[in-house]
Design a protein around this motif. Structure first.
Motif, short mmCIF file in Angstrom:
data_model
loop_
_atom_site.label_atom_id
_atom_site.label_comp_id
_atom_site.label_asym_id
_atom_site.label_seq_id
_atom_site.Cartn_x
_atom_site.Cartn_y
_atom_site.Cartn_z
N SER A 144 -7.66 48.31 -10.31
CA SER A 144 -7.55 49.74 -10.60
C SER A 144 -8.79 50.45 -10.07
CB SER A 144 -7.38 50.00 -12.10
OG SER A 144 -8.51 49.51 -12.82
N GLY A 145 -8.64 51.70 -9.83
CA GLY A 145 -9.78 52.45 -9.32
C GLY A 145 -9.45 53.93 -9.17
N GLU A 146 -10.42 54.63 -8.67
CA GLU A 146 -10.27 56.07 -8.46
C GLU A 146 -10.89 56.42 -7.13
OE1 GLU A 146 -10.63 59.23 -11.75
OE2 GLU A 146 -12.54 59.33 -10.65
N GLU A 147 -10.15 57.15 -6.31
CA GLU A 147 -10.61 57.54 -4.99
C GLU A 147 -10.34 59.03 -4.77
OE1 GLU A 147 -12.19 55.77 -2.72
OE2 GLU A 147 -12.12 53.86 -3.82
N SER A 148 -11.22 59.65 -3.98
CA SER A 148 -10.98 61.04 -3.57
C SER A 148 -10.15 61.04 -2.31
CB SER A 148 -12.31 61.76 -3.32
OG SER A 148 -13.04 61.88 -4.53
N VAL A 149 -8.99 61.64 -2.39
CA VAL A 149 -8.05 61.65 -1.27
C VAL A 149 -7.75 63.10 -0.91
CG1 VAL A 149 -5.77 60.96 -0.45
CG2 VAL A 149 -7.04 59.48 -2.05
N SER A 150 -8.06 63.45 0.31
CA SER A 150 -7.78 64.81 0.79
C SER A 150 -6.28 64.91 1.10
CB SER A 150 -8.61 65.10 2.04
OG SER A 150 -8.31 66.37 2.56
N PRO A 151 -5.60 65.97 0.69
CA PRO A 151 -6.15 67.22 0.14
C PRO A 151 -5.94 67.35 -1.35
CG PRO A 151 -3.94 67.61 0.96
CD PRO A 151 -4.19 66.14 1.14
N ILE A 152 -5.49 66.23 -2.02
CA ILE A 152 -5.08 66.39 -3.41
C ILE A 152 -6.18 66.07 -4.41
CG2 ILE A 152 -2.64 66.00 -2.92
CD1 ILE A 152 -2.96 63.15 -3.82
N GLY A 153 -7.34 65.59 -3.93
CA GLY A 153 -8.45 65.32 -4.83
C GLY A 153 -8.43 63.88 -5.35
N LYS A 154 -8.85 63.72 -6.57
CA LYS A 154 -8.99 62.38 -7.12
C LYS A 154 -7.62 61.77 -7.44
CE LYS A 154 -13.62 62.82 -9.08
NZ LYS A 154 -14.44 62.74 -10.34
N VAL A 155 -7.51 60.50 -7.01
CA VAL A 155 -6.28 59.73 -7.29
C VAL A 155 -6.67 58.47 -8.05
CG1 VAL A 155 -4.34 58.43 -6.31
CG2 VAL A 155 -5.10 60.58 -5.23
N THR A 156 -6.09 58.29 -9.22
CA THR A 156 -6.31 57.08 -10.01
C THR A 156 -5.15 56.13 -9.74
OG1 THR A 156 -7.43 58.33 -11.74
CG2 THR A 156 -6.62 56.14 -12.32
N TYR A 157 -5.48 54.90 -9.41
CA TYR A 157 -4.40 53.95 -9.05
C TYR A 157 -4.61 52.63 -9.81
CZ TYR A 157 -7.86 51.48 -6.21
OH TYR A 157 -8.96 50.78 -5.80
N SER A 158 -3.53 51.86 -9.89
CA SER A 158 -3.61 50.50 -10.44
C SER A 158 -2.53 49.64 -9.78
CB SER A 158 -3.42 50.52 -11.96
OG SER A 158 -2.11 50.90 -12.31
N LEU A 159 -2.90 48.38 -9.54
CA LEU A 159 -1.95 47.37 -9.05
C LEU A 159 -1.91 46.27 -10.09
CD1 LEU A 159 -3.19 47.07 -5.34
CD2 LEU A 159 -1.36 48.52 -6.22
N SER A 160 -0.72 45.91 -10.54
CA SER A 160 -0.62 44.96 -11.63
C SER A 160 0.53 43.98 -11.41
CB SER A 160 -0.42 45.72 -12.95
OG SER A 160 0.79 46.46 -12.92
N ASN A 161 0.54 42.91 -12.25
CA ASN A 161 1.61 41.91 -12.26
C ASN A 161 1.85 41.32 -10.87
OD1 ASN A 161 3.55 40.38 -13.61
ND2 ASN A 161 5.20 41.81 -13.08
N MET A 162 0.75 40.99 -10.18
CA MET A 162 0.88 40.44 -8.82
C MET A 162 1.19 38.94 -8.88
SD MET A 162 -2.09 42.54 -6.77
CE MET A 162 -3.24 42.72 -8.12
N GLN A 163 2.26 38.51 -8.20
CA GLN A 163 2.73 37.13 -8.20
C GLN A 163 2.86 36.60 -6.77
OE1 GLN A 163 3.26 35.46 -11.11
NE2 GLN A 163 2.70 37.31 -12.28
N ILE A 164 2.37 35.36 -6.56
CA ILE A 164 2.49 34.74 -5.24
C ILE A 164 3.94 34.34 -4.99
CG2 ILE A 164 1.80 32.79 -3.79
CD1 ILE A 164 -0.45 34.73 -4.24
#
Length: 473
Positions: A56-76
């Motif tokens: 999970s993290g937070e990034e500044s993405v133009s033009p919408i500003g801050k985006v909070t994201y998460s990646l979960s339940n990752m299975q090989i």
């Protein structure tokens, strides 16, 4: 089993530096290649257990500003290892390298932006151009058995390709790049924690090594290292003690192993050289244990033989026996009086033995009355062969010389007993000995190890076993 099965042969444990070995082992490139093939299945299985932590993290993405994201339940989903190599590094050890590997996995994604807008879905991730390189170290554990571990590990993810499902497609491209980087870093860390685990998983199997292997009720054989392994660009050469001991009493014989070397070989996976020291240490142990003696009675002589163990038969050659002990059965005691001596020459194994034959008349009350003692010098030839995971043999009589030691019945010509004693040796003593030799003594093994296409050569001062190996289970 894995490629590390072979590493057992690089760590036969407790070291006694400065002593010549009784046994030498050579692991060839062919053997390492077989180990590599086995090992890839284990590494592949281990990599499928990768647990990628939620990201999970937070990034500044133009033009919408801050985006909070998460990646979960990752299975090989899948792991492929199309290219790998196991290399010998001269004077160093073993290097394992894997290239062009790939990993496929699935997971869930979720984002929030502009403080109130949320979106989610699933994704497929393909990791390509994965390379892994590790050096494998071998040491002795606290019990004196081999243990393996990775000395270092490096993993590089070449590229990451992610495909999103669900949600707004325009949103994917906005945060795809920094998600790719986060996943790449997470996978690299996970891989280099799992490779050491895969190597360490071999240690329970290595603990099955028969460093001290019991042969029978008298003897055991020790396979411990007397020096560090010698690693060249084409083989790993090991120097093992290869010495027999009486069970519960490790007494050194009055002789030491002489130096010998295995010639370069490439046809088989594994070569084992057994020196005359190993064979003679066995003779020393059995002689000290009193196992090289045998009482012979008439019921051990074939019924078809006209020669019987009684005073009538022996009285034919020594009349005073029949006169002083008429109508009595006899008993012979055949035993060694010093340690037999074994020699190896090309295609020839010979055993020289010095012993005595003591003859007794059996009185009606079972008391034994000594008749005479003969000094016996014998030479036998041995055929040596592999039986399962044991080295076995059989002997035949070459020659026998008799001299009179002590007579309790007066003087007589010893030569008159040659035929009788030769018959006794050939039909009783040697068959009894061959029954024991056919049981063999154990070779060094781990797990469910099987020798395949085995050949044995007797050379000057040592014999050499060339073999391929299979592991199962």
């Amino acid at each position: 089993m894995s490629l590390c099965c072979w590493l057992i042969l690089v760590a036969f444990i407790p070291m006694t530096l400065g002593t010549n070995p009784g046994v030498k082992v050579k692991l060839t490139e062919k053997g390492l290649e077989y180990g590599r093939q086995l090992g890839m299945a284990l590494i592949q299985k281990k990599l499928k257990t990768i647990k990628v932590p939620d990201i999970s993290g937070e990034e500044s993405v133009s033009p919408i500003g801050k985006v909070t994201y998460s990646l979960s339940n990752m299975q090989i989903e899948d792991v492929g290892l199309p290219k790998s190599a196991l290399d010998l590094v001269s004077k160093t050890g073993v290097r394992l390298s894997i290239g062009n590997a790939y990993i496929s996995l699935r997971g869930n994604w979720r984002v929030r932006y502009l403080h109130i807008i949320k979106d989610s879905g699933s994704f497929d991730l393909n990791v390509n151009g994965l390379t892994i390189s590790t050096s494998i170290a071998i040491k002795s554990d606290e019990t004196g058995r081999p243990a393996v571990s990775t000395a270092n590990c490096a993993a590089t993810v070449g590229s990451v390709s992610i495909k999103f499902h669900g949600g707004a497609s325009w949103l994917y491209n906005l945060f795809k790049n920094f998600i790719d980087k986060a996943l790449q870093n997470a996978l690299q860390k996970q891989i280099c924690s799992l490779v050491p685990d895969a190597v360490s998983d071999l240690n329970p199997t290595l603990k099955t090594l028969n460093v001290v292997a019991q042969v029978d009720q008298y003897a055991e054989i020790e396979y411990s290292m007397v020096s560090s392994p010698t690693v060249s660009n084409s083989s790993i050469d090991l120097s093992l003690k290869g010495e027999f001991y009486n069970i519960g009493k490790h007494e050194e014989p009055p002789f030491s192993p002489a130096a010998f070397s295995l010639p370069p070989q490439i046809n088989n996976m594994l070569y084992i050289g057994m020196s005359t020291f190993t064979a003679n240490s066995a003779a020393f142990v059995y002689n000290r244990a009193g196992a090289l003696s045998l009482y012979i009675t008439d019921d051990m002589i074939p019924q078809s033989s006209p020669i019987r163990l009684n005073t009538r038969t022996f009285g034919t050659f020594i009349p005073q026996i029949a006169k002083r002990f008429p109508g009595l059965m006899m008993k012979l005691l055949v035993k060694t009086v010093k340690t037999p001596f074994i020699t190896f020459n090309p295609n020839n194994t010979t055993v020289q033995a010095t012993g005595t034959v003591t003859a007794y008349a059996i009185q009606p009350n079972t008391t034994l009355s000594p008749l005479f003692v003969l000094n016996l010098e014998t030479s036998v030839s041995a055929q040596v062969f592999i039986s399962g995971m044991r080295l076995a043999g059989a002997v035949t009589l070459n020659k026998m010389d008799l001299t009179l030691g002590t007579s309790y019945v007066g003087e007589f010509k010893v030569t008159s007993l040659n035929n009788i004693l030769q018959m006794v040796l050939k039909v009783v003593v040697i068959p009894k000995l061959n029954v024991q030799l056919a049981k063999g003594y154990p070779l060094p093994t781990i797990g469910k190890m099987k020798l395949v296409d085995t050949q044995l050569q007797v050379l000057k001062d040592y014999m050499m076993i060339g073999t391929d190996v299979q592991f199962s289970g």
